[in-house]
Design a protein around this motif. Structure first.
Motif, PDB file in Angstrom:
ATOM      1  N   CYS A 199       0.852  -1.185   0.000  1.00  0.00           N
ATOM      2  CA  CYS A 199       0.000   0.000   0.000  1.00  0.00           C
ATOM      3  C   CYS A 199       0.890   1.239   0.000  1.00  0.00           C
ATOM      4  O   CYS A 199       1.783   1.359   0.827  1.00  0.00           O
ATOM      5  CB  CYS A 199      -0.891  -0.017   1.248  1.00  0.00           C
ATOM      6  SG  CYS A 199      -1.734   1.533   1.562  1.00  0.00           S
ATOM      7  N   CYS A 202       0.129   3.238   3.654  1.00  0.00           N
ATOM      8  CA  CYS A 202       0.575   2.694   4.953  1.00  0.00           C
ATOM      9  C   CYS A 202       1.730   1.700   4.785  1.00  0.00           C
ATOM     10  O   CYS A 202       2.291   1.240   5.764  1.00  0.00           O
ATOM     11  CB  CYS A 202      -0.585   2.038   5.706  1.00  0.00           C
ATOM     12  SG  CYS A 202      -1.047   0.410   5.057  1.00  0.00           S
ATOM     13  N   CYS A 223      -7.058  -1.962   1.330  1.00  0.00           N
ATOM     14  CA  CYS A 223      -5.766  -2.295   1.935  1.00  0.00           C
ATOM     15  C   CYS A 223      -5.990  -3.065   3.230  1.00  0.00           C
ATOM     16  O   CYS A 223      -6.821  -2.681   4.056  1.00  0.00           O
ATOM     17  CB  CYS A 223      -4.983  -1.013   2.196  1.00  0.00           C
ATOM     18  SG  CYS A 223      -3.544  -1.278   3.259  1.00  0.00           S
ATOM     19  N   GLY A 225      -3.993  -3.143   5.641  1.00  0.00           N
ATOM     20  CA  GLY A 225      -3.441  -2.376   6.771  1.00  0.00           C
ATOM     21  C   GLY A 225      -4.316  -1.203   7.167  1.00  0.00           C
ATOM     22  O   GLY A 225      -4.726  -1.089   8.322  1.00  0.00           O
ATOM     23  N   CYS A 226      -4.611  -0.317   6.212  1.00  0.00           N
ATOM     24  CA  CYS A 226      -5.261   0.943   6.576  1.00  0.00           C
ATOM     25  C   CYS A 226      -6.713   1.028   6.101  1.00  0.00           C
ATOM     26  O   CYS A 226      -7.430   1.953   6.479  1.00  0.00           O
ATOM     27  CB  CYS A 226      -4.472   2.131   6.014  1.00  0.00           C
ATOM     28  SG  CYS A 226      -4.410   2.179   4.211  1.00  0.00           S
TER      29      CYS A 226
END
Ligand SMILES: [Zn+2]
Length: 240
Positions: A199, A202, A223, A225-226
């Motif tokens: 990503c 992030c 994503c 992660g974020c």
């Protein structure tokens, strides 16, 4: 690439541009403050020099009045000396004269020290005045540069906002609301670009299957992660 992805990418580019402009504008207060602090310090030092000089002069005037009073007293004793009739009176008046002279000498020394101090302060004054002038000139240049830059950034932000209004209208209602919600939650960036399998916002590495999916450019991914919408740039590199 689907229209939906293309519209998201357009919005993403506009929002990234706006975020860069906002970040640039956000630095201005600190850049101003550095010069305002320097200006205030230079003004304060110059004013302190003037105040110390005025105070020393005031004290010296008081001492000069005391010296004049001692001179008057000494003249009076000298006259008395001419009128004394015996040795004892003569010695007593001589003694008074010596005492006045001693006090006058002390006060005169103190007055000369103050004069020295005033001269030292006066000698430092041009350097301090020059430092203030330089600080004022430097600040004027920086403030003008910042004002010009701020006007330019604000004009660009206004232009971006107009383009953005057009771009956001191309999304359907659910997509628009998701985009705006993510943008609000994720520091002004709802869409992130895939960069080297991760990503771009992030930097979380994404599963290989996600990259394959992104390459098809058929639907938006999220994503891991974020939670931002994740996509590859259009193959033609164009925004719209
Ligand atoms: Zn992310």
């Amino acid at each position: 690439m689907t229209d939906e992805l293309r519209h998201h990418w357009t919005l993403h580019l506009l929002d990234e541009d706006s975020a860069r402009h906002e970040a640039q504008l956000a630095k201005h207060p600190d850049q101003r403050k550095a010069h305002e602090t320097r200006l205030a310090a230079a003004r304060k030092t110059l004013a302190a020099n003037a105040a110390q000089s005025a105070e020393a002069q005031k004290q010296r005037r008081v001492l000069e009045q005391e010296i004049a009073a001692f001179d008057t007293a000494q003249a009076r004793f000298q006259q008395q000396l001419e009128r004394v009739t015996d040795q004892k009176q003569f010695e007593a008046v001589q003694h008074e004269i010596a005492a006045v002279r001693a006090k006058r000498s002390d006060v005169e020394t103190a007055a000369l020290e103050l004069l020295d101090r005033e001269e030292g302060l006066a000698a430092a004054n041009p350097t301090l005045a020059h430092a203030l002038e330089k600080a004022e000139n430097d600040a004027a240049v920086v403030f003008l540069t910042l004002d010009t830059e701020a006007a330019k950034l604000n004009a660009e932000l206004a232009a971006l906002a107009a383009k953005r209004a057009d771009a956001v209208a191309l999304l359907d209602a659910p997509a628009r609301s998701l985009y705006e919600r993510l943008r609000g939650l994720r520091g002004g960036r709802a869409v992130a670009a895939f960069e080297r399998g991760a990503c771009g916002a992030c930097f979380r590495t994404q599963p290989p299957v996600a990259l394959q999916e992104a390459r098809r450019r058929q639907r938006l991914l999220a994503c891991d992660g974020c939670g931002r919408l994740l996509m590859l740039a259009p193959e033609d590199g164009a925004a719209e």
